[in-house]
Design a protein around this motif. Sequence first.
Motif, mmCIF file in Angstrom:
data_model
loop_
_atom_site.group_PDB
_atom_site.id
_atom_site.type_symbol
_atom_site.label_atom_id
_atom_site.label_comp_id
_atom_site.label_asym_id
_atom_site.label_seq_id
_atom_site.Cartn_x
_atom_site.Cartn_y
_atom_site.Cartn_z
ATOM 1 N N ARG A 14 76.262 70.517 24.531
ATOM 2 C CA ARG A 14 75.656 71.172 23.238
ATOM 3 C C ARG A 14 74.716 70.197 22.655
ATOM 4 O O ARG A 14 74.638 68.877 22.858
ATOM 5 C CB ARG A 14 76.774 71.542 22.377
ATOM 6 C CG ARG A 14 77.477 70.456 21.660
ATOM 7 C CD ARG A 14 78.268 70.923 20.739
ATOM 8 N NE ARG A 14 79.454 69.870 20.413
ATOM 9 C CZ ARG A 14 79.513 69.087 19.336
ATOM 10 N NH1 ARG A 14 78.232 68.900 18.797
ATOM 11 N NH2 ARG A 14 80.231 68.356 19.130
ATOM 12 N N ASN A 16 72.870 67.901 20.234
ATOM 13 C CA ASN A 16 73.122 66.639 19.468
ATOM 14 C C ASN A 16 74.428 65.714 19.827
ATOM 15 O O ASN A 16 74.898 64.861 19.151
ATOM 16 C CB ASN A 16 73.335 67.231 17.919
ATOM 17 C CG ASN A 16 72.259 66.963 17.161
ATOM 18 O OD1 ASN A 16 71.338 66.347 17.706
ATOM 19 N ND2 ASN A 16 72.273 67.431 15.929
ATOM 20 N N VAL A 17 74.847 66.004 21.112
ATOM 21 C CA VAL A 17 75.940 65.177 21.538
ATOM 22 C C VAL A 17 75.619 63.562 22.209
ATOM 23 O O VAL A 17 76.136 62.799 22.203
ATOM 24 C CB VAL A 17 76.941 65.683 22.565
ATOM 25 C CG1 VAL A 17 77.818 66.969 22.193
ATOM 26 C CG2 VAL A 17 76.046 66.329 23.703
ATOM 27 N N GLY A 18 74.160 63.506 22.320
ATOM 28 C CA GLY A 18 73.731 62.290 22.766
ATOM 29 C C GLY A 18 73.001 62.258 24.206
ATOM 30 O O GLY A 18 73.134 61.252 24.512
ATOM 31 N N SER A 20 69.914 62.744 25.271
ATOM 32 C CA SER A 20 68.988 62.124 25.501
ATOM 33 C C SER A 20 68.975 60.613 25.220
ATOM 34 O O SER A 20 68.265 59.561 26.028
ATOM 35 C CB SER A 20 67.540 62.491 24.605
ATOM 36 O OG SER A 20 67.348 64.059 24.830
ATOM 37 N N THR A 34 64.462 61.601 21.022
ATOM 38 C CA THR A 34 65.630 61.984 20.387
ATOM 39 C C THR A 34 65.498 62.050 18.679
ATOM 40 O O THR A 34 64.399 61.504 18.238
ATOM 41 C CB THR A 34 66.749 60.847 20.482
ATOM 42 O OG1 THR A 34 66.264 59.813 19.916
ATOM 43 C CG2 THR A 34 66.972 60.547 21.909
ATOM 44 N N SER A 35 66.358 62.890 18.173
ATOM 45 C CA SER A 35 66.188 62.777 16.813
ATOM 46 C C SER A 35 67.726 63.536 16.270
ATOM 47 O O SER A 35 68.358 63.871 17.162
ATOM 48 C CB SER A 35 65.057 63.823 16.264
ATOM 49 O OG SER A 35 65.408 65.105 16.111
ATOM 50 N N THR A 41 64.858 68.355 22.482
ATOM 51 C CA THR A 41 64.318 68.434 23.898
ATOM 52 C C THR A 41 64.165 70.024 24.314
ATOM 53 O O THR A 41 64.894 70.900 24.149
ATOM 54 C CB THR A 41 65.539 67.822 24.681
ATOM 55 O OG1 THR A 41 65.808 66.565 24.290
ATOM 56 C CG2 THR A 41 65.018 67.461 26.191
ATOM 57 N N ASN A 124 81.388 60.620 24.366
ATOM 58 C CA ASN A 124 80.215 59.564 23.626
ATOM 59 C C ASN A 124 80.445 59.477 22.286
ATOM 60 O O ASN A 124 81.560 60.106 21.650
ATOM 61 C CB ASN A 124 78.790 60.626 23.795
ATOM 62 C CG ASN A 124 77.632 59.593 23.547
ATOM 63 O OD1 ASN A 124 77.845 58.346 23.439
ATOM 64 N ND2 ASN A 124 76.634 60.013 22.839
ATOM 65 N N LYS A 125 79.907 58.485 21.722
ATOM 66 C CA LYS A 125 79.916 58.228 20.424
ATOM 67 C C LYS A 125 81.321 57.556 19.992
ATOM 68 O O LYS A 125 81.653 57.573 19.070
ATOM 69 C CB LYS A 125 79.740 59.293 19.260
ATOM 70 C CG LYS A 125 78.259 60.085 19.713
ATOM 71 C CD LYS A 125 77.805 60.786 18.558
ATOM 72 C CE LYS A 125 76.533 61.617 19.171
ATOM 73 N NZ LYS A 125 76.109 62.479 17.948
ATOM 74 N N ASP A 127 81.882 54.539 19.531
ATOM 75 C CA ASP A 127 81.351 53.719 18.384
ATOM 76 C C ASP A 127 81.965 53.987 16.985
ATOM 77 O O ASP A 127 82.037 53.244 16.139
ATOM 78 C CB ASP A 127 80.165 53.040 18.437
ATOM 79 C CG ASP A 127 79.109 54.158 18.122
ATOM 80 O OD1 ASP A 127 78.401 54.365 17.033
ATOM 81 O OD2 ASP A 127 79.005 55.070 19.233
ATOM 82 N N SER A 155 79.634 54.819 24.522
ATOM 83 C CA SER A 155 78.719 54.887 23.514
ATOM 84 C C SER A 155 77.227 54.691 23.956
ATOM 85 O O SER A 155 76.995 53.525 24.448
ATOM 86 C CB SER A 155 78.810 53.726 22.427
ATOM 87 O OG SER A 155 77.947 53.635 21.561
ATOM 88 N N ALA A 156 76.541 55.738 24.181
ATOM 89 C CA ALA A 156 75.219 55.738 24.648
ATOM 90 C C ALA A 156 74.315 54.819 23.488
ATOM 91 O O ALA A 156 73.610 53.959 24.097
ATOM 92 C CB ALA A 156 74.676 57.111 24.567
ATOM 93 N N LEU A 157 74.431 54.771 22.344
ATOM 94 C CA LEU A 157 73.715 54.045 21.648
ATOM 95 C C LEU A 157 74.170 52.716 21.855
ATOM 96 O O LEU A 157 73.100 52.066 21.595
ATOM 97 C CB LEU A 157 74.169 54.402 20.130
ATOM 98 C CG LEU A 157 73.119 54.161 18.666
ATOM 99 C CD1 LEU A 157 71.747 54.914 19.541
ATOM 100 C CD2 LEU A 157 73.499 54.788 17.471
#
Length: 298
Positions: A14, A16-18, A20, A34-35, A41, A124-125, A127, A155-157
């Motif tokens: 869905r 905003n899950v990360g 990109s 990304t934003s 996208t 994801n996320k 962190d 954690s993609a970030l």
Amino acid sequence: MSETRCGYVAIVGRPNVGKSTLLNHILGQKISITSRKPQTTRHRVLGIKTENQVQSIFVDTPGLHQNDDSEKAINRYMNRAASSAIKDVDVVVFVVDRGKWTAADDWVLEQVKRAPCPVILAVNKVDQMDDKSSLLPFIEAAEQKMDFADIVPVSALRDTNLDRLEACINERLPKDDWFYDEDQITDRSSRFMAAELVREKIMRQLGAEVPYEITVEIEEFSDSGKSLHIGALILVEREGQKRIVIGDKGSRLKLIGQEARLDMEQMFERKVMLKLWVKVKSGWSDDERALRSLGYND
Ligand code: GDP
Ligand code: MG
Ligand code: K
């Protein structure tokens, strides 16, 4: 039998899950903008990674989404692009946010259940987790939903556990020769990437006052040898949006241009002269033909 592996990977989930962010961090380069806004996208973007005898070709999909606006051409296009993406790949990476499994995730789940290939769940996320013990119940609940090939917390970030995720993906890619040159990172044109960078800066800088119906067309893309000359036309739907994008005495447009130019110089590895214009193009997002003329045809 080939010594190398090569195949297609769809990243779905869905908005905003990360997705990109994950793609960019796996590739080690910005390919997909990304934003914090959902629906950043719009296109399928191919990112290609060739490393250690494996070429993985990533398809970053628009967020598969159920929404009230499904009558709009742009949303029909986005859903079409996303559903066709999962049918034609070797591995699906289904990305969810460790915070909460929502109804929207369940809707994506129904789509990926139809995928004729292994589905890896990337949680994801991680962190953002204060309490690490909350991860186990989340994973146990996910296991009940479908028979995932693997479940990998990431954690993609922060690049956490991405090597493990990549190993899980790579081992499922078919033994095959590479489809693309070793040093190719995307099949998108430089013009397309330039337009996406401008659009990303707009999405990031503007608040809720500007909706998603903004598009960017590259009118000039020429190489003087020393530098690239790029002219981009920003199309908005209403006069009021034009004023917002331009800002007080052109201040916002200037900032958008500065940020986009810096990214372009990094991407194209040369000096960039960037010119931006804003124009009102009423109703474009609702008109299939206008969409096609802007390149939204799949
Ligand atoms: P997409 O819509 O699924 O493509 O999501 P994006 O990649 O655009 O990311 C949406 C937002 O989540 C952005 O603000 C990202 O910075 C943020 N984000 C993505 N991955 C992570 C992560 O691993 N940790 C945290 N804390 N934020 C993330
Ligand atoms: Mg995205
Ligand atoms: K987003």
